[in-house]
Structures are given as structure tokens and as C-alpha cells.
Design an enzyme around this catalytic site. Structure first.
Site, PDB file in Angstrom:
ATOM      1  N   LYS A 169       0.847  -1.203   0.000  1.00 25.48           N
ATOM      2  CA  LYS A 169       0.000   0.000   0.000  1.00 25.48           C
ATOM      3  C   LYS A 169       0.882   1.252   0.000  1.00 25.48           C
ATOM      4  O   LYS A 169       1.931   1.277   0.658  1.00 25.48           O
ATOM      5  CB  LYS A 169      -0.904  -0.042   1.250  1.00 25.48           C
ATOM      6  CG  LYS A 169      -1.989   1.036   1.282  1.00 25.48           C
ATOM      7  CD  LYS A 169      -2.897   0.858   2.516  1.00 25.48           C
ATOM      8  CE  LYS A 169      -3.984   1.939   2.548  1.00 25.48           C
ATOM      9  NZ  LYS A 169      -4.893   1.801   3.704  1.00 25.48           N
ATOM     10  N   SER A 190     -10.057   2.250   2.773  1.00 25.79           N
ATOM     11  CA  SER A 190      -9.082   2.944   1.965  1.00 25.79           C
ATOM     12  C   SER A 190      -8.135   2.023   1.192  1.00 25.79           C
ATOM     13  O   SER A 190      -7.542   2.474   0.215  1.00 25.79           O
ATOM     14  CB  SER A 190      -8.264   3.875   2.855  1.00 25.79           C
ATOM     15  OG  SER A 190      -7.452   3.143   3.747  1.00 25.79           O
ATOM     16  N   SER A 215     -10.548  -0.098   6.958  1.00 20.24           N
ATOM     17  CA  SER A 215      -9.888   0.050   5.656  1.00 20.24           C
ATOM     18  C   SER A 215      -9.198  -1.200   5.121  1.00 20.24           C
ATOM     19  O   SER A 215      -8.764  -1.205   3.974  1.00 20.24           O
ATOM     20  CB  SER A 215      -8.858   1.179   5.711  1.00 20.24           C
ATOM     21  OG  SER A 215      -9.484   2.428   5.671  1.00 20.24           O
TER      22      SER A 215
END
Lengths: 95, 489
Positions: free
Chosen positions: B75, B153, B177
């Protein structure tokens, strides 16, 4: 609680985010909607409840108060938008 | 061996050990898939040179562990040395860290291969991956012509794993998330106990809630990857100095005698019938596997989201104060006569997107003089009550709690973008877990009427991720979810 334009202006200033005058009323409306959602918290009886400071009961680790790192000014300055002579450069702060 | 990128981490590990495949072959297969999947918007910085170098090194190693040679996506929130790490924000445009996050350091030390950086909501603020400076990440699943959100997210991580662009990915979870995007894309994602994984080198959003975790194709892979990411780190004072168990060894599938709680407060008004059905089916599966099912109450559940939307913005407003155009990232072009205050204000207005600006300002407001007690302290007291709700049911002998992971299947991109409060409701089942610091895992358990994946969440006792993963493993085996998105990208 309803947020007025003046409050929105003050909050933007505190947050150091430039908001155009024309955008303040809409921002105030958005804040009012979000704060309206948050106000549900007023229904909860919190008398005598301690505010949470740490979600796990463990005590934070301490370390010796000594220098463990350093002597790498180039690495520190590598990502600066404006670095000169080993310093971060910013617009003039004092007259 | 064909379809190498479709392998689970466990299957690839075993094939690597037997010499049936090399890390170079696995990595090349993933890189080819990534290059063919730009329409998904999952990988935003590709690092093929680093990947091939790491793969060759992994192949040369004779004493590799579980992750040796395994290609992963990272990420964008994780700082990776010399590789763009900008939290999907314009304000970190051009930022290349001079250091490596603890999580990625541990993964690389164990031989993992980094394929690139993954899309996400800006500063992890969002539930649809629509606030990213890179543009949307897209769900590989489709129900019609419209493109669906992969959730957020960690939307890029979810999309990449579901579309078999990589074998696994790192995610982070502040209010859901990891778990919400995992549920939206039919994969597995676990948020460990707060303190299990070091936060050092992960761009901070809300420090008392943020935890990193793995997003994987199944529960076994989550166990393998979580073990590699976990452990004490002197550089994160909140990281726990506890031994990390072999989570994979806990996966017996035997949950006989375990007590599973079903919280009545999670039965929300207007909950879609298929979510309710999924939850009932999951309950029956655990009962059939030998668990004891009990009804429980978590009375303050309703107040979790409003408390979160005080605490998280408050911490964010403080954490994001560092983005000022001085030390890294974007600085606005200044007009003649502009001083340092104008530099801060213009830089932050240009660098932060709308949702980040909104949250920073809400956080500033709830922390400001006169409102601190009414909002921030009240929210922290409610947080204490939410944690006590969980402590009470665990003290009554509940081993894990079963809930839906999300209130719906993946929705269309753009559908909720203009209404922040509607968007926030996505996290209604997940956010309690962050507030209480507990481990939570999303497991794919079925599909809706349109064939889109739906997930269930299991919540465990603090530090008992092994037990939680084993319950998730039993649920996974009973649910037998094997559907894959039809390739359109």
C-alpha cells in the site's frame, strides 16, 4: 450545532488551509452536517467515565534519553522543496 | 506451471520449496498481469526492477522462510526507501523516503518481493478509493456495465489481490480500511490487535486507531503474512513486546466448544435482506462446526461511528500538521509579498484533497478552545464505554463475535461520493473494533443477488489472532467461497 460562515473561516485559519471566501458557506454547511451526526454522542451518559488514553493497558516503553541517530543532513534535506546551505529554506519570517 | 499469479502464498511457498517454480517465474507472471491491468488502477508505482532483483536474490537463498520469493503489493501508505510513497496525496508528490518502514523491512528481510505500490484513499481517508490523487481503483468484480468501488481505503490492495495481480498485499485499517475492501472484493483481510504490528514508517492518519495487516486470497495466507508483519519494534512505543505465535499452526479448523457471540445491535434498521441471510447462514455454519452460539449485547455500538468521527479527525489534524511545504513534498508557488503563513495555507489548500481538508478542519474544530470537552473528551469517554462492552462479553466466555463485514455489497463508483455521512456509514460494523483495539477479520462468505461477493466479520479477544484465524478458517471451509471475478480488464 449549526456552523456559520465566520466559524468556518476561523477553523480554516486555525488549520492553515486557504479557503476562498465564496467557498465558506458550503464548507459551513458540510461542517454542520458532520457535527449534526456527531451530536448523537450527547445521548450517552458519560458521568464518571474516564476518557480513554490508551486502548491497551500496557505501559509505554521508555528508552534512554541519548542520541541514537544523526550526522545525515543530506538525507534529512533530500526531499525538501527548498534547501540551501544545509538548511530548510522558507519565506522571510521576521522583518 | 500456468497461472502462477493465481497461486496462494501457501501454494507458492510449497512449490518454491520443492523446486517446481522459481521466484523469478512467479514475479514475471505477476508483473505481466499488472501491466495488463492498468484499467483497475490498483498499482500506482510499479517497481519491476526492484522486484526482479529481489526475486533473483530469493532464488539464490537456500534457507528462505515462508515468504521467501513471494511477490507482494505494498500500500502507498508504507514508506519504502527510494520509492515514491505519497499516501495517494498531492502534498507528498515526489516524496521518496530515505528510510524503510518496519513492516516492509521485515517482509523484505524474510525474502518477500515488492511488485510496486498500491492505490488507496488519500491519507487512508475514505471508503471507496475515490479520494486518491491517482484516480480511482476499480473493483475487478462487476454486476453490470458500471464500474464498482473496491472499497477503501485499501482499495488498490483489494483490487490487486482479487484480480490475481499479486499473491498478497499489505493494507492498513483505521476504521475498516482492510476489512471493508476485502469484503467488497471477495478476499480475506485481518486487522490485528492494536500494537501487534509496528506503525513505524507508515504515514500516520489516526495514531490510536491505525494498524497494518495483510490482505490475502485465503485465511491461511493471512496467517502466514500476519506473522511476518508482526512483532515488537523499539521505534514504535505502542508496539507490544509480546511473542508472535505461529498463526498458521493454529489453523486446525476445530472450533468445537468455542462460544460465538451474535450482537443484537448489529441488526441495523434497513439492513438488506441478503446481508441478514448471509449472517444467519454464517451463524449456522459455525454452529454446525461445533461452536456454541449465544446472543450478546454491545449497547454502545450505535455511538461508535460518531465517536470515531471525532477521534480520527482530531488525531489526523495533529498528524497532518507536518505537511507544511517545508521538509518534503509539495510547496505552493507564492505571490510577491507572501510570508510563511501564506505558504502554509496555499500549500495545504493545493496539496490536500477535499475529504482530507474536511477532516483536518473538523479535527481542528473539535480540539479548539471551548469545544475540546464537549466533543473530544466526550468521544474518548464513549470510546471507553465501547471497549467495556466488549470486555464484558469476553468476560462472559465469548471467544469470538460474528457480524456482517459491510452493510452492502460493493457500490458504483460515484454513488456516495457527494455525501460524506452516507460514505461514513460503510464502516458501521468495523469501526467498533478499532475503537476497542481488537483483532477483526473479514472472510468472504457468499454472493448477493447480482453475484457480488459479501463478507462476514469475526472479532476476537486481544492478542488472540491465532484463535480468531482458526475460527475464520472454519468459517471459510464451511462457506466454500471460490468464485472469482470474470476478467474484463
Amino acid at each position: 450545532m449549526s456552523i456559520d460562515t465566520e466559524t468556518a473561516r476561523r477553523v480554516a485559519k486555525l488549520a492553515r488551509i486557504k479557503v476562498e471566501e465564496a467557498d465558506l458557506p458550503e464548507l459551513a454547511n458540510e461542517f454542520s452536517a458532520i457535527l449534526g451526526f456527531i451530536e448523537q454522542l450527547n445521548e450517552v451518559d458519560v458521568d464518571g467515565v474516564e476518557p480513554m488514553t490508551s486502548v491497551t493497558p500496557q505501559r509505554l516503553k521508555r528508552r534512554e534519553d541519548v542520541v541514537t541517530d544523526g550526522d545525515q543532513p543530506q538525507a534529512v534535506l533530500k526531499n525538501a522543496p527548498d534547501a540551501r546551505e544545509g538548511f530548510f529554506a522558507v519565506p522571510k519570517v521576521v522583518e | 506451471m500456468s497461472d502462477l499469479s493465481k497461486l496462494t502464498i501457501a501454494a507458492a511457498r510449497d512449490a518454491l520449496k520443492k523446486g517446481d517454480v522459481t521466484s523469478v517465474e512467479l514475479t514475471e507472471a505477476c508483473l505481466a498481469e499488472i501491466d495488463a491491468a492498468d484499467a483497475l488502477g490498483a498499482f500506482v508505482h510499479k517497481t519491476p526492477d526492484i522486484a526482479m532483483e529481489q526475486a533473483k536474490a530469493a532464488d539464490a537463498r537456500t534457507d528462505g522462510g515462508d515468504l521467501n520469493g513471494i511477490p507482494l503489493g505494498i500500500k502507498d501508505l508504507f514508506c519504502t526507501k527510494g520509492v515514491a510513497s505519497q499516501a495517494a496525496s498531492r502534498i507528498l508528490d515526489g516524496f521518496k523516503p530515505e528510510y524503510e518502514s518496519t513492516v516492509t523491512t521485515q517482509l523484505f528481510d524474510q525474502g518477500a518481493v515488492m511488485l510496486g505500490k498500491l492505490n488507496m484513499d488519500e491519507f487512508a481517508m475514505g471508503s471507496s478509493n475515490e479520494t486518491s490523487v491517482y484516480g480511482n481503483a476499480v473493483n475487478p468484480w462487476k454486476a453490470g456495465a458500471a464500474e464498482l468501488t473496491p472499497g477503501g481505503s485499501s482499495g488498490g490492495s483489494a483490487s490487486a489481490v482479487a484480480a490475481d495481480l499479486c499473491l498478497g498485499a499489505t493494507g492498513t485499517d483505521t476504521g475498516g480500511s482492510i476489512r471493508q475492501p476485502a469484503a467488497f472484493t471477495g478476499i480475506t483481510g485481518i486487522k490485528p490487535t492494536y500494537g501487534r504490528v509496528s506503525r513505524w514508517g507508515i504515514v500516520a492518519f489516526a495514531s490510536s486507531l491505525d494498524q497494518a495487516g495483510p490482505m490475502t486470497k485465503d485465511v491461511r495466507d493471512a496467517a502466514i503474512m500476519l506473522r511476518a508483519m508482526s512483532g515488537h519494534d523499539p521505534k514504535d512505543s505502542t508496539s507490544a513486546d509480546l511473542a508472535v505465535p505461529d498463526f498458521e499452526a493454529a489453523l486446525t479448523g476445530d472450533i468445537r466448544g468455542k462460544t460465538i457471540g451474535i450482537p443484537k445491535e448489529y441488526r441495523m434498521d434497513g439492513m438488506p435482506a441478503e446481508i441478514e441471510k448471509l449472517w444467519e447462514d454464517g451463524t449456522a455454519m459455525l454452529r454446525d462446526a461445533g461452536a456454541r452460539i449465544v446472543d450478546i449485547t454491545l449497547p454502545h455500538t450505535k455511538y461508535a461511528l460518531p465517536a470515531y468521527y471525532v477521534i480520527a479527525p482530531a488525531e489526523a489534524s495533529s498528524n497532518l500538521a507536518r505537511y507544511d511545504g517545508v521538509r518534503f513534498g509539495h510547496r505552493a508557488t507564492l505571490a510577491a509579498g507572501d510570508g510563511i503563513t501564506e505558504m502554509y495555507e496555499k500549500t495545504r489548500a493545493e496539496g490536500f484533497g477535499d475529504e482530507v481538508q474536511r477532516r483536518v478542519m473538523i479535527g481542528t474544530y473539535v480540539l479548539s478552545a471551548g469545544f475540546y470537552d464537549a466533543y473530544y473528551n466526550r468521544a474518548r469517554k464513549v470510546r471507553t464505554l465501547i471497549k467495556q462492552d466488549f470486555e464484558a462479553v469476553f468476560a462472559d466466555g465469548v471467544d469470538a463475535i460474528l457480524t456482517p463485514a459491510t452493510p452492502s455489497a460493493a457500490f458504483e463508483l460515484g454513488q456516495k461520493f457527494d455525501d460524506p455521512v452516507q460514505m461514513y456509514l460503510n464502516d458501521v460494523f468495523t469501526v467498533t473494533v478499532n475503537l476497542a483495539g481488537l483483532p477483526g477479520i473479514a472472510v468472504p462468505a457468499g454472493v448477493d443477488a447480482q453475484g457480488l461477493p459479501l463478507g462476514l466479520q469475526l472479532i476476537g479477544r486481544p492478542w488472540e489472532e491465532g484463535d480468531l484465524l482458526n475460527t475464520a478458517y472454519a468459517l471459510e471451509q464451511a462457506a466454500g467461497f471460490v468464485a472469482k471475478p470474470a476478467r474484463w480488464w
